[in-house]
Design a protein around this motif. Structure first.
Motif, mmCIF file in Angstrom:
data_model
loop_
_atom_site.group_PDB
_atom_site.id
_atom_site.type_symbol
_atom_site.label_atom_id
_atom_site.label_comp_id
_atom_site.label_asym_id
_atom_site.label_seq_id
_atom_site.Cartn_x
_atom_site.Cartn_y
_atom_site.Cartn_z
ATOM 1 N N ASP A 12 -8.210 12.015 -0.947
ATOM 2 C CA ASP A 12 -9.198 10.907 -0.699
ATOM 3 C C ASP A 12 -8.152 9.625 -0.791
ATOM 4 N N LYS A 13 -8.654 8.347 -0.802
ATOM 5 C CA LYS A 13 -7.986 7.236 -0.739
ATOM 6 C C LYS A 13 -7.201 7.089 -2.077
ATOM 7 N N VAL A 14 -5.743 7.093 -2.113
ATOM 8 C CA VAL A 14 -5.001 7.127 -2.868
ATOM 9 C C VAL A 14 -4.442 5.818 -3.160
ATOM 10 N N ALA A 15 -4.632 5.274 -4.574
ATOM 11 C CA ALA A 15 -4.137 4.145 -5.074
ATOM 12 C C ALA A 15 -4.522 3.061 -4.002
ATOM 13 N N GLY A 16 -5.696 3.178 -3.450
ATOM 14 C CA GLY A 16 -6.239 2.162 -2.464
ATOM 15 C C GLY A 16 -5.711 1.914 -1.199
ATOM 16 N N HIS A 39 1.067 -1.195 0.073
ATOM 17 C CA HIS A 39 0.020 -0.005 0.131
ATOM 18 C C HIS A 39 0.639 1.404 -0.143
ATOM 19 N N GLN A 40 1.873 1.111 0.787
ATOM 20 C CA GLN A 40 2.800 2.513 0.742
ATOM 21 C C GLN A 40 3.525 2.765 -0.553
ATOM 22 N N ASP A 41 3.902 1.727 -1.047
ATOM 23 C CA ASP A 41 4.820 1.784 -2.395
ATOM 24 C C ASP A 41 3.692 2.189 -3.391
ATOM 25 N N ILE A 90 1.211 9.518 -5.416
ATOM 26 C CA ILE A 90 0.730 10.860 -4.748
ATOM 27 C C ILE A 90 1.221 12.070 -5.443
ATOM 28 N N ASN A 91 2.403 12.019 -6.194
ATOM 29 C CA ASN A 91 2.583 13.266 -6.862
ATOM 30 C C ASN A 91 1.604 13.576 -8.153
ATOM 31 N N GLY A 92 0.955 12.918 -8.744
ATOM 32 C CA GLY A 92 0.236 12.939 -9.749
ATOM 33 C C GLY A 92 -1.027 13.521 -9.003
ATOM 34 N N VAL A 93 -1.279 13.391 -7.763
ATOM 35 C CA VAL A 93 -2.547 13.922 -7.129
ATOM 36 C C VAL A 93 -2.221 15.423 -6.428
ATOM 37 N N VAL A 94 -0.926 15.726 -5.902
ATOM 38 C CA VAL A 94 -0.807 16.923 -5.296
ATOM 39 C C VAL A 94 -0.060 17.879 -5.582
ATOM 40 N N ASP A 95 0.924 17.604 -6.735
ATOM 41 C CA ASP A 95 2.003 18.488 -7.191
ATOM 42 C C ASP A 95 1.326 19.561 -8.121
ATOM 43 N N THR A 134 -3.124 4.880 4.759
ATOM 44 C CA THR A 134 -1.697 5.809 4.334
ATOM 45 C C THR A 134 -2.246 6.977 3.855
ATOM 46 N N SER A 135 -3.369 7.053 3.158
ATOM 47 C CA SER A 135 -3.879 8.523 2.701
ATOM 48 C C SER A 135 -4.353 9.335 3.893
ATOM 49 N N ASP A 136 -5.097 8.895 5.032
ATOM 50 C CA ASP A 136 -5.339 9.384 6.225
ATOM 51 C C ASP A 136 -4.176 9.855 7.021
#
Length: 193
Positions: free
Chosen positions: A166-170, A143-145, A151-156, A174-176
């Motif tokens: 929200d839940k990123v990559a399932g 999950h962490q990997d 995450i970069n595609g979501v927040v950069d 980790t998202s919380d």
């Protein structure tokens, strides 16, 4: 004792055990985040060698003086939001200084998993994010990997102010933990008036 009484006694003990287990685990699983420059956070995610190098290059364990670190010399205490889940005593002013911020986010049923979130903030926006995972299990590692890759595609390029994923990559936990780290980053990066 009859078989019926034995069965009844076993069922009663099992129910009591579930009540006790539920009470003990009631507060578990809550994500929390701590600035990595906090005296109690240590240098999570760094190797022992890098810790030695850091302590030798920075007398008295002080933060770097190049302005790229999140510390302004104040001690970390409890957050104005939820003291049990964030640990910065700074107020989120909505006006953020550029720099690099490192926060450790813990999560899991008993806080056994953690991620180090390294953010670069420029002009109030997230420029880059690097995640270093510290999983307890293989499932957590996966999950962490996956989270770190996505995450970069979501927040950069997004504004730090009010940013929440929200839940990123399932990876829901980790998202919380990442969202708690964002709360601390906003507090640490805030220009205090």
């Amino acid at each position: 004792m009859t078989e019926k009484n034995t069965l009844k006694k076993s069922a009663t003990l099992a129910a009591a055990g579930l009540v006790v287990a539920g009470a003990l685990l009631a507060g578990c699983g809550e994500s929390k985040a701590t600035p990595m420059d906090d005296a109690y956070a240590g240098n999570s995610g760094e190797t022992e060698k890098s810790q030695e190098e850091q302590s030798q290059s920075q007398p008295n364990g002080s933060d770097s003086s190049d302005g790229s670190d999140s510390s302004d010399g104040s001690d970390s205490g409890s957050s104005h939001n939820d003291p049990s889940t964030t640990t910065s005593d700074k107020k989120d002013t909505g006006n953020y200084k550029d720099g690099n911020y490192s926060i450790n986010g813990q999560y899991g049923p008993v806080g056994e998993d953690s991620i180090d979130v390294h953010l670069t903030i420029k002009d109030g926006n997230v420029e880059t994010v690097k995640i270093i995972g510290h999983p307890f299990t293989t499932i957590s590692k996966n999950h962490q990997d996956d989270f770190a890759k996505a995450i970069n595609g979501v927040v950069d390029g997004k504004p730090l102010k009010g940013l929440k994923v929200d839940k990123v990559a399932g990876a829901s936990w980790t998202s919380d933990a990442f969202n708690k780290a964002l709360e601390v980053a906003r507090q640490e990066a805030s220009i205090q008036e």
